[in-house]
Design a protein around this motif. Structure first.
Motif, mmCIF file in Angstrom:
data_model
loop_
_atom_site.group_PDB
_atom_site.id
_atom_site.type_symbol
_atom_site.label_atom_id
_atom_site.label_comp_id
_atom_site.label_asym_id
_atom_site.label_seq_id
_atom_site.Cartn_x
_atom_site.Cartn_y
_atom_site.Cartn_z
ATOM 1 N N ALA A 187 0.854 -1.179 0.000
ATOM 2 C CA ALA A 187 0.000 0.000 0.000
ATOM 3 C C ALA A 187 0.896 1.236 0.000
ATOM 4 O O ALA A 187 1.989 1.226 0.573
ATOM 5 C CB ALA A 187 -0.893 -0.004 1.241
ATOM 6 N N ASP A 188 0.426 2.286 -0.611
ATOM 7 C CA ASP A 188 1.231 3.513 -0.694
ATOM 8 C C ASP A 188 1.589 4.038 0.695
ATOM 9 O O ASP A 188 2.662 4.608 0.896
ATOM 10 C CB ASP A 188 0.470 4.587 -1.468
ATOM 11 C CG ASP A 188 0.405 4.291 -2.952
ATOM 12 O OD1 ASP A 188 -0.461 4.884 -3.629
ATOM 13 O OD2 ASP A 188 1.201 3.465 -3.439
ATOM 14 N N SER A 189 0.702 3.822 1.646
ATOM 15 C CA SER A 189 0.904 4.366 2.989
ATOM 16 C C SER A 189 2.063 3.702 3.734
ATOM 17 O O SER A 189 2.561 4.263 4.716
ATOM 18 C CB SER A 189 -0.380 4.222 3.802
ATOM 19 O OG SER A 189 -0.760 2.862 3.885
ATOM 20 N N VAL A 190 2.487 2.528 3.286
ATOM 21 C CA VAL A 190 3.559 1.822 3.990
ATOM 22 C C VAL A 190 4.784 1.604 3.109
ATOM 23 O O VAL A 190 5.808 1.111 3.600
ATOM 24 C CB VAL A 190 3.071 0.461 4.540
ATOM 25 C CG1 VAL A 190 1.819 0.646 5.390
ATOM 26 C CG2 VAL A 190 2.826 -0.543 3.430
ATOM 27 N N LYS A 191 4.679 1.949 1.868
ATOM 28 C CA LYS A 191 5.781 1.721 0.935
ATOM 29 C C LYS A 191 7.040 2.429 1.415
ATOM 30 O O LYS A 191 7.006 3.599 1.790
ATOM 31 C CB LYS A 191 5.378 2.213 -0.457
ATOM 32 C CG LYS A 191 6.158 1.600 -1.592
ATOM 33 C CD LYS A 191 5.542 2.001 -2.930
ATOM 34 C CE LYS A 191 4.158 1.428 -3.112
ATOM 35 N NZ LYS A 191 3.587 1.757 -4.441
ATOM 36 N N GLY A 192 8.142 1.696 1.415
ATOM 37 C CA GLY A 192 9.398 2.261 1.872
ATOM 38 C C GLY A 192 9.639 2.100 3.358
ATOM 39 O O GLY A 192 10.760 2.293 3.837
ATOM 40 N N ARG A 193 8.594 1.732 4.103
ATOM 41 C CA ARG A 193 8.734 1.541 5.555
ATOM 42 C C ARG A 193 8.518 0.077 5.967
ATOM 43 O O ARG A 193 9.136 -0.381 6.925
ATOM 44 C CB ARG A 193 7.725 2.423 6.307
ATOM 45 C CG ARG A 193 7.884 3.903 6.061
ATOM 46 C CD ARG A 193 6.984 4.717 6.994
ATOM 47 N NE ARG A 193 5.568 4.448 6.770
ATOM 48 C CZ ARG A 193 4.738 3.992 7.716
ATOM 49 N NH1 ARG A 193 5.189 3.760 8.939
ATOM 50 N NH2 ARG A 193 3.456 3.782 7.431
#
Length: 122
Positions: A60-66
């Motif tokens: 999901a965009d909200s968690v991408k990269g984290r």
């Protein structure tokens, strides 16, 4: 397949936490594995998925990269590594299994774990 998620807890903003989901009862490699979450008063939402073949990942965009999803087929376990946690990540996290090659929708998943609560304080 039976799924059991664990590893939730109370953490502070900026902390890291790793969730685990142990599968039993069927061949683990036959399933795409996903993580979803449901915050109080909200609908269950997609977080991350790992495809059945090739181990492609989607977020999901909200968690991408984290957040990072990965699996250990030898242990029949899928993990969700969560870094730089934010208060808005607070939710009950569910793991799910799908017989599809790739699945990001709740209705595409056939089996669900019981959920584990993650609370992120500010």
């Amino acid at each position: 397949v039976q799924l059991q998620a664990f590893g939730g807890g109370l953490v502070r903003a900026g902390d890291s936490l790793t969730l685990s989901c142990a599968a039993s009862g069927s061949t683990f490699g036959n399933y795409a594995m996903g993580w979803f979450r449901q915050a109080p008063g909200k609908e269950r939402e997609f977080v991350a998925t790992l495809s059945r073949i090739g181990s492609s990942t989607y977020y999901a965009d909200s968690v991408k990269g984290r957040f990072t999803i990965f699996r250990d087929n030898a242990k029949n376990t899928v993990y969700l590594q969560m870094n730089s946690l934010k208060p808005e990540d607070t939710a009950v996290y569910y793991c799910a299994a799908s017989t599809r090659l790739k699945a990001t929708k709740t209705y595409e998943h056939d089996y669900w774990g019981q959920g584990t609560l993650v609370t992120v304080s500010s």
